[in-house]
Scaffold this active site. Structure first.
Site, PDB file in Angstrom:
ATOM      1  CB  SER A  21      44.998  37.144  38.942  1.00 59.87           C
ATOM      2  OG  SER A  21      43.411  36.401  38.376  1.00 59.87           O
ATOM      3  CG  ASN A  22      43.032  39.711  34.882  1.00 59.12           C
ATOM      4  OD1 ASN A  22      41.208  39.096  35.147  1.00 59.12           O
ATOM      5  ND2 ASN A  22      43.248  39.084  33.408  1.00 59.12           N
ATOM      6  NE  ARG A  23      38.674  45.994  38.470  1.00 58.02           N
ATOM      7  CZ  ARG A  23      38.264  46.627  38.191  1.00 58.02           C
ATOM      8  NH1 ARG A  23      38.862  48.230  37.720  1.00 58.02           N
ATOM      9  NH2 ARG A  23      36.217  47.385  37.510  1.00 58.02           N
TER      10      ARG A  23
END
Ligand code: CTP
Length: 217
Positions: A21-23
């Site tokens: 995933s990402n931030r």
């Protein structure tokens, strides 16, 4: 006007307990959804997994993977006037999803990734709704954003520098540049995402309005 807004990250499963995933916090997309409601628009919000509550008055669709987000956008564009793609959709996903939890070992482990489908570039070129893309950049913000505006066939691109620590990703503040097809650029200096969102909604509604008037003349 009817706004279709995507927000937050996507999660690409690796095995039953892990994902890529990402931030992205979803704060910018949710702020745009709230600002659009405040301005009297209808809003459908397609959200990846975030820790934010459902904004009042918004019809919410929760998704997890990039494929789910892709399908949800596809299903709802026919009923929208403005599509705002503020979600940080994953660019890659594991080529294979393991059925069982990957066990720990001493050797290095490589994961093969394959590109996800790009939602923006898959939209029909001949459409009646306005398409707003976002460009998350860490360098050459303006040039990269302009490239996305054209390559992804957007009408407008909102660029933000996600390399900064005082604004952008995860932050409550942001500063953006809005790029238009005419070559014009509008800069919004650092402010809470709520304030930026109000400005963005005004700009999107104006562009959409102008376009409609032009077509009618
Ligand atoms: N986007 C999309 N489908 C994807 C990936 C991104 O529609 N599979 C959209 C995002 O929602 C955003 C725009 O494309 O509106 C740009 O996303 P960004 O992450 O800035 O750029 P990428 O296209 O992923 O390119 P790069 O990571 O190389 O900068």
């Amino acid at each position: 006007m009817r706004f279709l807004i995507t927000a937050g990250p996507t999660r690409e499963p690796i095995d039953p307990v892990r994902y890529l995933s990402n931030r992205s916090s979803g704060k910018m997309g949710y702020a745009i959804a709230e600002a659009a409601i405040e301005a009297g628009h209808e809003v459908v919000l397609i959200s990846g997994p975030v820790g934010l509550g459902r904004p009042r008055g918004v019809a919410m669709i929760s998704v997890s993977t990039s494929d789910e987000m892709f399908e949800a956008v596809r299903q709802h564009t026919s009923r929208c006037d403005v599509l705002v793609m503020s979600a940080a959709v994953a660019d890659y996903k594991p080529a294979k999803v393991f059925k069982n939890k990957i066990k720990k070992g001493d050797a290095t482990l490589s994961l093969e990734l394959k590109p996800t489908r790009d939602i923006l570039t898959s939209l029909p070129k001949n459409r009646r709704f306005l398409v707003v893309g976002f460009a998350a950049e860490t360098e050459n913000v303006e040039a990269n954003a302009r490239k996305k505006l054209h390559e992804k066939h957007c009408d407008v691109v909102v660029a933000n520098d996600v390399g900064r620590t005082d604004s952008g990703i995860e932050s409550d503040e942001n500063q953006v540049e809005i790029l238009f097809l005419s070559g014009e650029i509008k800069k919004i200096s650092r402010a809470p995402k709520k304030i930026i969102a109000r400005e963005l909604v005004k700009v999107f509604a104006n562009v959409r309005e102008k376009r409609l008037t032009k077509k009618m003349v």
